[in-house]
Motif scaffolding. Sequence first.
Motif, PDB file in Angstrom:
ATOM      1  N   PRO A   4     -17.397  14.180  24.048  1.00 22.62           N
ATOM      2  CA  PRO A   4     -17.246  14.252  22.643  1.00 22.62           C
ATOM      3  C   PRO A   4     -15.855  15.127  22.480  1.00 22.62           C
ATOM      4  O   PRO A   4     -15.541  15.036  21.079  1.00 22.62           O
ATOM      5  CB  PRO A   4     -18.270  14.835  22.036  1.00 22.62           C
ATOM      6  N   LEU A   5     -15.334  16.000  23.254  1.00 25.18           N
ATOM      7  CA  LEU A   5     -13.969  16.481  22.908  1.00 25.18           C
ATOM      8  C   LEU A   5     -13.017  16.069  23.537  1.00 25.18           C
ATOM      9  O   LEU A   5     -11.919  16.522  23.095  1.00 25.18           O
ATOM     10  CB  LEU A   5     -14.424  18.161  23.523  1.00 25.18           C
ATOM     11  N   ALA A   6     -13.122  14.998  24.355  1.00 21.27           N
ATOM     12  CA  ALA A   6     -11.729  14.662  24.746  1.00 21.27           C
ATOM     13  C   ALA A   6     -10.933  14.080  23.731  1.00 21.27           C
ATOM     14  O   ALA A   6     -11.127  13.418  22.902  1.00 21.27           O
ATOM     15  CB  ALA A   6     -11.905  13.303  25.670  1.00 21.27           C
ATOM     16  N   ALA A  63     -12.478  26.643  23.658  1.00 22.38           N
ATOM     17  CA  ALA A  63     -12.275  25.290  23.089  1.00 22.38           C
ATOM     18  C   ALA A  63     -12.438  24.469  24.120  1.00 22.38           C
ATOM     19  O   ALA A  63     -12.730  24.829  25.290  1.00 22.38           O
ATOM     20  CB  ALA A  63     -10.605  25.192  22.840  1.00 22.38           C
ATOM     21  N   PRO A  64     -12.481  23.024  23.842  1.00 20.18           N
ATOM     22  CA  PRO A  64     -12.711  22.076  25.021  1.00 20.18           C
ATOM     23  C   PRO A  64     -11.426  22.018  26.085  1.00 20.18           C
ATOM     24  O   PRO A  64     -10.418  22.592  25.925  1.00 20.18           O
ATOM     25  CB  PRO A  64     -12.585  21.049  24.123  1.00 20.18           C
ATOM     26  N   ALA A  65     -11.814  21.367  27.184  1.00 23.43           N
ATOM     27  CA  ALA A  65     -10.825  21.446  28.122  1.00 23.43           C
ATOM     28  C   ALA A  65      -9.431  20.560  27.594  1.00 23.43           C
ATOM     29  O   ALA A  65      -9.589  19.570  26.810  1.00 23.43           O
ATOM     30  CB  ALA A  65     -11.215  20.497  29.260  1.00 23.43           C
ATOM     31  N   TRP A  70      -3.459  16.931  22.079  1.00 24.94           N
ATOM     32  CA  TRP A  70      -3.644  17.847  20.994  1.00 24.94           C
ATOM     33  C   TRP A  70      -4.551  18.960  21.208  1.00 24.94           C
ATOM     34  O   TRP A  70      -4.245  20.360  20.735  1.00 24.94           O
ATOM     35  CB  TRP A  70      -4.447  17.170  19.621  1.00 24.94           C
ATOM     36  N   ILE A  71      -5.448  18.908  22.047  1.00 27.16           N
ATOM     37  CA  ILE A  71      -6.360  20.135  22.691  1.00 27.16           C
ATOM     38  C   ILE A  71      -5.387  20.925  23.310  1.00 27.16           C
ATOM     39  O   ILE A  71      -5.572  22.174  23.380  1.00 27.16           O
ATOM     40  CB  ILE A  71      -7.475  19.698  23.454  1.00 27.16           C
ATOM     41  N   ALA A  72      -4.477  20.544  24.281  1.00 28.39           N
ATOM     42  CA  ALA A  72      -3.514  21.209  25.140  1.00 28.39           C
ATOM     43  C   ALA A  72      -2.765  22.023  24.089  1.00 28.39           C
ATOM     44  O   ALA A  72      -2.509  23.163  24.379  1.00 28.39           O
ATOM     45  CB  ALA A  72      -2.681  20.565  25.764  1.00 28.39           C
ATOM     46  N   PRO A  95     -12.059  26.550  29.483  1.00 28.81           N
ATOM     47  CA  PRO A  95     -12.261  25.675  28.578  1.00 28.81           C
ATOM     48  C   PRO A  95     -13.012  24.187  29.310  1.00 28.81           C
ATOM     49  O   PRO A  95     -12.677  24.339  30.643  1.00 28.81           O
ATOM     50  CB  PRO A  95     -10.897  24.867  28.225  1.00 28.81           C
ATOM     51  N   THR A  96     -14.022  23.577  28.655  1.00 22.85           N
ATOM     52  CA  THR A  96     -14.861  22.655  29.272  1.00 22.85           C
ATOM     53  C   THR A  96     -15.165  21.705  28.054  1.00 22.85           C
ATOM     54  O   THR A  96     -15.212  22.054  26.823  1.00 22.85           O
ATOM     55  CB  THR A  96     -16.150  23.297  29.625  1.00 22.85           C
ATOM     56  N   ASN A  97     -15.540  20.252  28.627  1.00 18.49           N
ATOM     57  CA  ASN A  97     -16.109  19.234  27.602  1.00 18.49           C
ATOM     58  C   ASN A  97     -17.465  19.137  28.011  1.00 18.49           C
ATOM     59  O   ASN A  97     -18.041  18.236  27.322  1.00 18.49           O
ATOM     60  CB  ASN A  97     -15.396  18.082  27.939  1.00 18.49           C
ATOM     61  N   ASP A  98     -17.974  20.037  28.649  1.00 21.02           N
ATOM     62  CA  ASP A  98     -19.388  20.335  28.859  1.00 21.02           C
ATOM     63  C   ASP A  98     -20.292  21.120  27.636  1.00 21.02           C
ATOM     64  O   ASP A  98     -19.812  22.309  27.739  1.00 21.02           O
ATOM     65  CB  ASP A  98     -19.865  20.623  30.180  1.00 21.02           C
TER      66      ASP A  98
END
Length: 353
Positions: A4-6, A63-65, A70-72, A95-98
């Motif tokens: 969900p965060l990719a 924050a997410p991975a 955009w996340i970077a 950071p993680t998407n889990d």
Amino acid sequence: MSNPLARRGFLVGGAVIGAGALATACTSNEPAAQPSPAAAQPTNAPAGGNDQPGKQITMGFSAPAADHGWIAAIAKNAQATAGQYSDVEFKPVEPTNDINAQISAVESLIAAKVSVLVLLPNDGQQLNQVARQATDAGIPVVNLDRIFPDKLSYRTWIGGDNYGMGVAAGHYIGRKLKDKGVADPVILEIQGIATLPLTQERSKGFAEALKTYGFSVTAQQDAQFKVENGNAVATNLLQAHKKVDAIWNHDDDQGVGVLAAIKEAGRNEFFMVGGAGSANAMREIQSGTSVLEATVTYSPTMASSAIKLARLIAQGKGMSDLVENQVPQSITLASETITKENVARYLPLGFES
């Protein structure tokens, strides 16, 4: 929900510069300097007002991975802005998407008794409880982007205007089609993650803006904020519609795949609007030879502003441009429309997909 965060890949230095300039405008009485395209490193925090050193604080960040641009950019802008202040000890967690891993990481920051926490959750609903644990422990939470449903879980929310993105895209498309005299146009919409409230808000704004012109979305499909999905979804939509008048793609990162599919199909009878404001999307717009004519902003500079706001909250300060003594409970950034006419001004704020 799948990853969900990719959301987005890498950041140019200009995005960090732009973030610092934008956030300074939020918290200081000094006018923000216009960012220079040549700037490649974050500048030091300007002296004066709220930027002067104050009480020493420890700031947690999660924050997410950073697997998309955009996340970077979010992570790099946060790190760069925190580094401008000698009174901030910045404590980012892995950071993680889990979802469970992010919950555990936030719990570690609570146990470390940080002064304030800046949190961009993979999913606001699923991280709501751990954010509430932080606030119940006396740690103010600055909720970045994906909002927690419980207002008791955060002190301040800052993020982009998802509904406004849709409205901006809808008005650009609707106005252009109306001016061209197009009746009953074929309008395609490529969403990010359909289950996220932010995506639903974008789609709602888009539909309601189009309705003012008597238009509606012909077909809609989500691409999960992923390049490969953007490619597959665009390929399918173009095969299903032999004539298209306009496309709105919610996300410039997945737009890399969308544009590749369009070029592979050899289609150019339509125009396209993007979303977020990536540097590569802006270069496409600037070229004047792409179907991509505009993008509506959802800038990762919000991370720099979140760091500045968190610092003020932890130090018991307000925003010096406002009369009130405390930082507001929520701040929604405007979604601006970038076209060939104004793209040069926005390019220094872009992030690389």
